[in-house]
Design a protein around this motif. Structure first.
Motif, PDB file in Angstrom:
ATOM      1  N   ASN A 136       0.826  -1.207   0.000  1.00 23.61           N
ATOM      2  CA  ASN A 136       0.000   0.000   0.000  1.00 23.61           C
ATOM      3  C   ASN A 136       0.865   1.263   0.000  1.00 23.61           C
ATOM      4  O   ASN A 136       0.532   2.243  -0.669  1.00 23.61           O
ATOM      5  CB  ASN A 136      -0.932   0.005   1.225  1.00 23.61           C
ATOM      6  CG  ASN A 136      -2.169  -0.839   1.024  1.00 23.61           C
ATOM      7  OD1 ASN A 136      -2.836  -0.746   0.003  1.00 23.61           O
ATOM      8  ND2 ASN A 136      -2.483  -1.663   2.000  1.00 23.61           N
ATOM      9  N   PHE A 137       1.943   1.241   0.753  1.00 24.24           N
ATOM     10  CA  PHE A 137       2.822   2.412   0.813  1.00 24.24           C
ATOM     11  C   PHE A 137       3.495   2.653  -0.542  1.00 24.24           C
ATOM     12  O   PHE A 137       3.459   3.765  -1.083  1.00 24.24           O
ATOM     13  CB  PHE A 137       3.889   2.222   1.893  1.00 24.24           C
ATOM     14  CG  PHE A 137       4.818   3.398   2.035  1.00 24.24           C
ATOM     15  CD1 PHE A 137       4.446   4.502   2.776  1.00 24.24           C
ATOM     16  CD2 PHE A 137       6.055   3.401   1.412  1.00 24.24           C
ATOM     17  CE1 PHE A 137       5.300   5.592   2.905  1.00 24.24           C
ATOM     18  CE2 PHE A 137       6.921   4.489   1.528  1.00 24.24           C
ATOM     19  CZ  PHE A 137       6.538   5.590   2.286  1.00 24.24           C
ATOM     20  N   ALA A 143       1.359   6.059  -7.212  1.00 25.09           N
ATOM     21  CA  ALA A 143       0.159   6.751  -7.701  1.00 25.09           C
ATOM     22  C   ALA A 143       0.328   8.263  -7.593  1.00 25.09           C
ATOM     23  O   ALA A 143      -0.092   9.014  -8.475  1.00 25.09           O
ATOM     24  CB  ALA A 143      -1.071   6.298  -6.901  1.00 25.09           C
ATOM     25  N   LEU A 144       0.981   8.710  -6.539  1.00 24.24           N
ATOM     26  CA  LEU A 144       1.228  10.146  -6.361  1.00 24.24           C
ATOM     27  C   LEU A 144       2.137  10.668  -7.472  1.00 24.24           C
ATOM     28  O   LEU A 144       1.897  11.738  -8.049  1.00 24.24           O
ATOM     29  CB  LEU A 144       1.858  10.379  -4.991  1.00 24.24           C
ATOM     30  CG  LEU A 144       1.932  11.817  -4.466  1.00 24.24           C
ATOM     31  CD1 LEU A 144       0.538  12.432  -4.366  1.00 24.24           C
ATOM     32  CD2 LEU A 144       2.612  11.836  -3.097  1.00 24.24           C
ATOM     33  N   LYS A 145       3.171   9.885  -7.794  1.00 25.73           N
ATOM     34  CA  LYS A 145       4.086  10.294  -8.860  1.00 25.73           C
ATOM     35  C   LYS A 145       3.398  10.304 -10.221  1.00 25.73           C
ATOM     36  O   LYS A 145       3.724  11.121 -11.086  1.00 25.73           O
ATOM     37  CB  LYS A 145       5.292   9.349  -8.909  1.00 25.73           C
ATOM     38  CG  LYS A 145       6.271   9.520  -7.751  1.00 25.73           C
ATOM     39  CD  LYS A 145       7.461   8.585  -7.916  1.00 25.73           C
ATOM     40  CE  LYS A 145       8.497   8.797  -6.832  1.00 25.73           C
ATOM     41  NZ  LYS A 145       9.676   7.898  -7.000  1.00 25.73           N
ATOM     42  N   ALA A 152      -3.782   7.528  -4.699  1.00 27.81           N
ATOM     43  CA  ALA A 152      -2.714   7.664  -3.710  1.00 27.81           C
ATOM     44  C   ALA A 152      -3.293   7.761  -2.304  1.00 27.81           C
ATOM     45  O   ALA A 152      -2.796   7.118  -1.366  1.00 27.81           O
ATOM     46  CB  ALA A 152      -1.862   8.893  -4.021  1.00 27.81           C
ATOM     47  N   VAL A 153      -4.351   8.551  -2.155  1.00 26.22           N
ATOM     48  CA  VAL A 153      -5.005   8.681  -0.850  1.00 26.22           C
ATOM     49  C   VAL A 153      -5.536   7.334  -0.377  1.00 26.22           C
ATOM     50  O   VAL A 153      -5.352   6.938   0.777  1.00 26.22           O
ATOM     51  CB  VAL A 153      -6.142   9.724  -0.913  1.00 26.22           C
ATOM     52  CG1 VAL A 153      -7.002   9.662   0.348  1.00 26.22           C
ATOM     53  CG2 VAL A 153      -5.583  11.124  -1.095  1.00 26.22           C
ATOM     54  N   LEU A 173       2.781  12.451   2.883  1.00 26.90           N
ATOM     55  CA  LEU A 173       2.395  12.118   1.508  1.00 26.90           C
ATOM     56  C   LEU A 173       0.882  12.255   1.320  1.00 26.90           C
ATOM     57  O   LEU A 173       0.415  12.690   0.257  1.00 26.90           O
ATOM     58  CB  LEU A 173       2.848  10.697   1.167  1.00 26.90           C
ATOM     59  CG  LEU A 173       4.361  10.501   1.036  1.00 26.90           C
ATOM     60  CD1 LEU A 173       4.701   9.012   0.941  1.00 26.90           C
ATOM     61  CD2 LEU A 173       4.904  11.239  -0.179  1.00 26.90           C
ATOM     62  N   LEU A 174       0.130  11.902   2.337  1.00 26.91           N
ATOM     63  CA  LEU A 174      -1.324  12.119   2.282  1.00 26.91           C
ATOM     64  C   LEU A 174      -1.629  13.615   2.187  1.00 26.91           C
ATOM     65  O   LEU A 174      -2.548  14.024   1.470  1.00 26.91           O
ATOM     66  CB  LEU A 174      -1.994  11.520   3.524  1.00 26.91           C
ATOM     67  CG  LEU A 174      -2.290  10.017   3.463  1.00 26.91           C
ATOM     68  CD1 LEU A 174      -2.565   9.451   4.854  1.00 26.91           C
ATOM     69  CD2 LEU A 174      -3.481   9.751   2.541  1.00 26.91           C
TER      70      LEU A 174
END
Length: 257
Positions: A136-137, A143-145, A152-153, A173-174
């Motif tokens: 998940n991490f 997903a953020l990238k 990502a959330v 990151l959240l």
């Protein structure tokens, strides 16, 4: 009035039993046996008979309860073994995906390469294991990238770690993901959690600076000033202190202070 016969089971006899000591050196009136059942064979026999009768009448219920306990213990042990084996499989399945992640091949890292599972399936199929949690991490960062901020959330919210620094990083990151989703208040709250989760001079000032920026975007100038003040008061030697002092003065002017 009729008299109760004086027998071994009469009140008079029991009264005498209470004052007669087996120790001739002990005063009779001070004798008080600690274990009356052992001193009275008749009472002991009655108690044993009652216990045997209870076991005989409730045999099925007691056997059922014993079976439930045995099944519960066996089930818990079996689940522990199954989960351990699943975690090992998940770690093995994730190895290639992490290699792609480290090489910045994010599509293969997320979806797999046709032969090896990607992070998305590892997180789903091995949910509840350490491997699934870690997937998940990695998936959240990927997903953020890729600009998939809602995904990502979702991934990062399913991640948790006993490592305080890693968990603080996940909160930050959240915050980044929510900021990209134009949700500055939610972003600021996560930056605040990151700054205060195992607060330290190395990472907390940076998280606080991000929090202040997010609160400014949310028009919460008082909240931004509070974040800047925390940097200046708790981490005066931090590199972020200069910016905090400058931006605090600007926000005070915006807030009319």
């Amino acid at each position: 009035m009729s008299k109760i016969p004086f027998t071994g089971k009469s009140p008079q006899a029991r009264q005498q039993q209470q004052v007669v000591s087996s120790d001739p050196l002990q005063p009779a009136e001070a004798y008080n046996p600690e274990h009356p059942l052992l001193e009275d064979p008749d009472a002991l026999a009655i108690r044993l008979a009652e216990s045997e009768d209870f076991l005989r009448r409730n045999k099925n219920v007691l056997l059922g309860l014993a079976a439930v306990v045995i099944l519960a213990v066996a089930g818990a042990f079996g689940y522990y073994l199954w989960r351990s084996s699943q975690d090992e499989k998940g770690q093995a399945a994730m190895f290639r995906a992490v290699s792609y992640w480290e090489a910045d091949s994010l599509q293969k890292a997320m979806k797999g390469d046709g032969r090896n599972l990607g992070l998305e399936r590892v997180a789903s199929e091995y949910s509840g294991t350490a491997a699934g949690n870690l997937a998940n991490f990695y998936a959240g960062v990927a997903a953020l990238k890729e600009g998939k901020y809602k995904e990502a959330v979702d991934f990062l919210e399913d991640f948790s770690s006993d490592d305080l620094l890693v968990q603080a990083r996940a909160y930050a990151l959240l915050g980044d993901a929510h900021l990209e989703l134009n949700q500055p208040k939610e972003a600021a709250d996560f930056y605040n959690k990151a700054a205060n989760h195992n607060a330290n001079e190395y990472f907390s000032p940076g998280y606080l600076l991000k929090e202040a920026t997010a609160r400014e975007l949310a028009k919460d100038y008082d909240g931004a000033i509070t974040a800047y003040d925390k940097i200046l008061n708790d981490y005066p030697a931090a590199a972020e202190a200069g910016e905090a002092k400058q931006y605090k003065a600007r926000d005070e002017a915006m807030a009319g202070k």
